[in-house]
Structure formats: structure tokens, C-alpha cells
Design a protein around this motif. Structure first.
Motif, mmCIF file in Angstrom:
data_model
loop_
_atom_site.group_PDB
_atom_site.id
_atom_site.type_symbol
_atom_site.label_atom_id
_atom_site.label_comp_id
_atom_site.label_asym_id
_atom_site.label_seq_id
_atom_site.Cartn_x
_atom_site.Cartn_y
_atom_site.Cartn_z
ATOM 1 N N ALA A 134 -0.731 4.550 -9.686
ATOM 2 C CA ALA A 134 -0.789 3.835 -8.415
ATOM 3 C C ALA A 134 -1.558 2.525 -8.560
ATOM 4 C CB ALA A 134 -1.438 4.709 -7.346
ATOM 5 N N VAL A 164 -3.398 8.543 -9.780
ATOM 6 C CA VAL A 164 -4.264 7.409 -9.420
ATOM 7 C C VAL A 164 -4.063 6.258 -10.411
ATOM 8 C CG1 VAL A 164 -6.667 6.659 -9.275
ATOM 9 C CG2 VAL A 164 -5.961 8.782 -8.188
ATOM 10 N N GLY A 186 0.820 -1.206 0.000
ATOM 11 C CA GLY A 186 0.000 0.000 0.000
ATOM 12 C C GLY A 186 0.856 1.258 0.000
ATOM 13 N N ALA A 187 1.925 1.240 0.778
ATOM 14 C CA ALA A 187 2.823 2.403 0.832
ATOM 15 C C ALA A 187 3.534 2.598 -0.498
ATOM 16 C CB ALA A 187 3.835 2.234 1.955
ATOM 17 N N ALA A 241 2.401 1.687 -3.484
ATOM 18 C CA ALA A 241 1.412 2.190 -4.437
ATOM 19 C C ALA A 241 1.089 3.661 -4.165
ATOM 20 C CB ALA A 241 0.140 1.350 -4.373
ATOM 21 N N LEU A 242 0.954 4.026 -2.904
ATOM 22 C CA LEU A 242 0.676 5.419 -2.553
ATOM 23 C C LEU A 242 1.839 6.331 -2.947
ATOM 24 C CD1 LEU A 242 -1.205 7.475 -1.192
ATOM 25 C CD2 LEU A 242 -0.038 6.962 0.951
ATOM 26 N N ALA A 243 3.055 5.910 -2.650
ATOM 27 C CA ALA A 243 4.231 6.707 -3.024
ATOM 28 C C ALA A 243 4.330 6.849 -4.538
ATOM 29 C CB ALA A 243 5.498 6.065 -2.463
ATOM 30 N N THR A 244 4.002 5.782 -5.243
ATOM 31 C CA THR A 244 4.023 5.839 -6.702
ATOM 32 C C THR A 244 3.019 6.853 -7.219
ATOM 33 O OG1 THR A 244 4.725 3.538 -6.833
ATOM 34 C CG2 THR A 244 3.714 4.476 -8.801
ATOM 35 N N GLY A 245 1.818 6.833 -6.680
ATOM 36 C CA GLY A 245 0.795 7.777 -7.104
ATOM 37 C C GLY A 245 1.167 9.217 -6.816
ATOM 38 N N VAL A 246 1.724 9.469 -5.638
ATOM 39 C CA VAL A 246 2.103 10.836 -5.275
ATOM 40 C C VAL A 246 3.252 11.327 -6.142
ATOM 41 C CG1 VAL A 246 3.114 12.237 -3.418
ATOM 42 C CG2 VAL A 246 1.236 10.674 -2.918
#
Length: 144
Positions: free
Chosen positions: A127, A124, A78-79, A81-86
Motif C-alpha cells: 500500500a 502495508v 487513498g482508496a 492504496a487501501l484497496a491495494t493493501g487489503v
């Protein structure tokens, strides 16, 4: 929790390529070089979209699957994927802002709203691609 920096780095490259691809026709028409024909602009645009497709669904998904295959646990998915999106959203926003300032510096508010909206969408999208790659790697490891 293990956060891999590789998918966010690849996502930044893919986001910048996507930003350039989406702004390519106005860049070609609005630049000081002689304008290419409409067929050439369409060819360049489609070629750029294909490169973006390859970067997102080829390279980024492949990197996510490779990172997911080599991890010890799924705690950091999850982290990652979140870092990738940001990172993708920020890279896209910076590239879009630079291109929009070059194209039309007078329409700051319109460009800002359009840039932020597009950046969120690209963040999004990338991510989700990374999360799908990590989930695919997990599924392949467990044999389910």
C-alpha cells in the motif's frame, strides 16, 4: 472518487510471489523430490527475492505512477492504496496458508499467527509503494 483496479491486481501477484519466495527453502527441503544442495537453495531463494523486488518496486511502483499520471484528480488515491493493501494482504495470507498447510499441517495456531502477521506487513508495504507511486505521479504533473 476514482478507484483504479490495476494496482490491487498487480499487488496480488506480487504478494503471492513474495509468499512463495519466503517459503521456498522449506518447500524445497520438505518436498518429495531430491533435495538440492545448499548452494542451489540459496541461489533459488536469492533469485526469488530478486523477482519479488522487481515485482514490488519495479512493476507495482511503475503501474502506480502510470495510473497516477492518467487520473483526473487525486480524490481516489487513498482508496486505491487501501484497496491495494487489503488485496495484497489477503492474497499473501491465502498463499501462505496454502503453503504452510502443505509444509506443516500440525502447527495450525503458530502458522495462523505467523501468516496473519506477515500478511499485514506485506499489505502495508505494498500500500505504501502504491501511495508513493501515486504521489510521485502527482508531483510530476504539478511540476513541484
Amino acid at each position: 472518487m476514482s478507484l483504479s483496479p490495476i494496482p490491487p491486481a498487480v499487488a496480488a501477484v506480487a504478494a503471492v510471489a513474495t509468499a512463495v519466495t519466503r517459503r521456498l527453502p522449506p518447500l524445497l527441503v520438505g518436498s518429495s523430490i531430491p533435495s538440492p544442495s545448499a548452494e542451489r537453495i540459496a541461489l533459488y531463494t536469492l533469485g526469488g527475492r530478486f523477482v519479488s523486488f522487481l515485482l514490488i518496486y519495479g512493476l507495482l511502483l511503475g503501474v502506480a505512477v502510470a495510473v497516477g499520471s492518467r487520473r483526473a484528480s487525486t480524490d481516489g488515491d487513498g482508496a486505491t492504496a487501501l484497496a491495494t493493501g487489503v488485496v495484497a494482504a489477503v492474497a499473501y495470507l491465502v498463499a501462505s496458508a496454502a503453503l504452510l498447510v502443505v509444509l506443516d499441517p500440525n502447527r495450525v495456531l503458530t502458522n495462523a499467527v505467523a501468516g496473519v502477521g506477515s500478511a499485514v506487513g506485506v499489505g502495508v508495504q505494498l500500500a505504501v509503494v502504491v501511495f508513493a507511486g501515486l504521489a510521485l505521479a502527482d508531483r510530476r504533473q504539478t511540476g513541484a
